[in-house]
Design an enzyme around this catalytic site. Sequence first.
Site, PDB file in Angstrom:
ATOM      1  CB  SER A 183      -0.160   6.449 -28.742  1.00  0.00           C
ATOM      2  OG  SER A 183       0.029   5.070 -28.433  1.00  0.00           O
TER       3      SER A 183
ATOM      4  NE  ARG B 147       5.863  -2.748 -17.314  1.00  0.00           N
ATOM      5  CZ  ARG B 147       4.691  -2.532 -17.914  1.00  0.00           C
ATOM      6  NH1 ARG B 147       3.633  -3.252 -17.578  1.00  0.00           N
ATOM      7  NH2 ARG B 147       4.549  -1.602 -18.821  1.00  0.00           N
TER       8      ARG B 147
ATOM      9  CD  GLU C 184      -7.648   1.630  16.287  1.00  0.00           C
ATOM     10  OE1 GLU C 184      -7.093   0.895  15.424  1.00  0.00           O
ATOM     11  OE2 GLU C 184      -8.831   1.972  16.185  1.00  0.00           O
TER      12      GLU C 184
ATOM     13  CD1 TRP D 131       7.472   5.414 -25.447  1.00  0.00           C
ATOM     14  CD2 TRP D 131       5.396   5.130 -24.608  1.00  0.00           C
ATOM     15  NE1 TRP D 131       7.317   4.064 -25.164  1.00  0.00           N
ATOM     16  CE2 TRP D 131       6.043   3.874 -24.656  1.00  0.00           C
ATOM     17  CE3 TRP D 131       4.097   5.188 -24.111  1.00  0.00           C
ATOM     18  CZ2 TRP D 131       5.424   2.697 -24.224  1.00  0.00           C
ATOM     19  CZ3 TRP D 131       3.497   4.024 -23.707  1.00  0.00           C
ATOM     20  CH2 TRP D 131       4.154   2.793 -23.749  1.00  0.00           C
TER      21      TRP D 131
ATOM     22  CB  THR E  91      -6.919  -0.132 -24.867  1.00  0.00           C
ATOM     23  OG1 THR E  91      -7.473   1.176 -24.942  1.00  0.00           O
ATOM     24  CG2 THR E  91      -5.550  -0.068 -24.236  1.00  0.00           C
TER      25      THR E  91
ATOM     26  CB  CYS F 144     -13.616  -1.369  14.931  1.00  0.00           C
ATOM     27  SG  CYS F 144     -12.376  -2.399  15.721  1.00  0.00           S
TER      28      CYS F 144
ATOM     29  CG  HIS G 240      -8.198  -3.010  13.395  1.00  0.00           C
ATOM     30  ND1 HIS G 240      -9.511  -2.740  13.669  1.00  0.00           N
ATOM     31  CD2 HIS G 240      -8.205  -3.908  12.378  1.00  0.00           C
ATOM     32  CE1 HIS G 240     -10.290  -3.438  12.855  1.00  0.00           C
ATOM     33  NE2 HIS G 240      -9.518  -4.156  12.051  1.00  0.00           N
TER      34      HIS G 240
END
Length: 360
Positions: A168, A207, A52, A170, A196, A75, A50
Amino acid sequence: MNDQDYMNLALQLAESTKGQTSPNPMVGSVVVKDGAIIGMGAHLKAGEGHAEVQALNMAGGKAEGATIYVTLEPCSHYGKTPPCAELIIEKKIKRAVIATVDPNPAVSGRGIKRLEQAGIEVITGVCKKEANQLNDVFFHFMKYAVPFVTLKSAITLDGKIATVTGKSKWITSEEARLDVHTYRHTHDAILVGIGTVLADDPSLTTRLPNGGINPIRIVLDRNLRIPLHSKLVAGEEAPTWVFTTEQAPDEKRKELEEHGVTVISIKDFSIRTILQQLGKRGILSVFVEGGAEINGSFLQERAVNQVITYVAPKLFGGKLAPTSIGGEGFQEVEEALALEMIDVSRVGDDVKIISRLKEE
Ligand SMILES: Nc1c(/N=C/[C@H](O)[C@H](O)[C@H](O)COP(=O)(O)O)[nH]c(=O)[nH]c1=O
C-alpha cells in the site's frame, strides 16, 4: 464593520486554537467601542482564561459602554475560572452579541439570562451555523458523552487500500498523507486495529512541518497480539492504550504495562463499549485510521460521524484486493449509512472528500 464582521473575526480567533483546547470548546471574543476594536482573545488551553477574559483584559478601562462579541454563550458557573458573565457585567459592557448558546443543558441560557438581568442588551444567533460547526465535536460530546468519530480512508479509484499482495505504499500523494497529520493534530485520539499494527508497524504520531500535538494512540487488540518491539509500545512519543478482553494472557498484559502501555480490558468488545470507555476517559474525538476490519466494525455499529476519503488516481484491480471497509457489510441498500458530502477538494494528485452523517 458590522456585527457579522466582528463575529467572523471572533470565529477566526476561535478556529486558530483548533486542537489545543480539548476537552473545552474553541471560543473567540472581540470587544468593540465606537467602531474600534479595543480587545480580542481566544481560549487557548483548558484551565486557562476564557476568551472573554482575554479580550476584556486587553480592553482594560475602555470596556465600559462597549460591545462584546463571543462565539459561545459566556459561562455563568464557577468552573476552574470565575464566570465570564459576572466579569462582563463588572466591566459595564453595554451590549453582548453571542453566536450560539452553550449546549450543556446544565448551563444553557443561564449566562444570557444573567447578562439581561444586569440590563445588558443581548443579541444571539449571529453566525450561529458557523459557531455550531466549529465546535461540533464538543457539542456532540455534551449530548452523547462519547467521542465524535472521524473515519479516514485512502483508496485507489477502484476503492482499494492495498494490492492483492497487501502492498500500500503509497496510494495517495505526499501532500495527502501530510493532510492526514492535521487530523491527528486536532483529534484527542487515533485508533487502529491490531491488523494495521502487525501490517504497518505505524507510529501514529503527528508529523507536521511546524510540529503538532500527538493524539493518544488506541489499538483494538482482543488477544494482545501487539508486539513489544512495535513502535506503539517501544515509542514514548505519545501514550498508547490497548483495548482487550479478559481472556487475553495476563503475562502479556503485565509486560505491556511495564512498557508504559495502558491496557483496558472490557467484557463486551463492541465499538459502543469502547467509545463509552473513551468518553469516560475524557476523549472527545477519535480519528479511525483503519484497517478495513476496524472500519467495518465502526460501520456495522453505525458509530461514524464524519468520513475523510482520499482518492488517488490509480487502479489496483484484483477481486481479493482489500477495500477500505471490511466486516459483514449491509444486506440492503436502505441499510446504507447515509452521509452528505460537505466538501470536495484537490490535495496533491488526489481528491479529498469530507462527508458527514446527516443531521437527525
Ligand atoms: N497507504 C496509505 C496509508 N496507510 C496508512 C496506514 O494504514 C497507517 O495508518 C500508516 O502507515 C500510519 O503510519 P505512521 O503513523 O505514519 O507511521 N495512508 C494514507 O493516507 N495513504 C496511503 O497511501
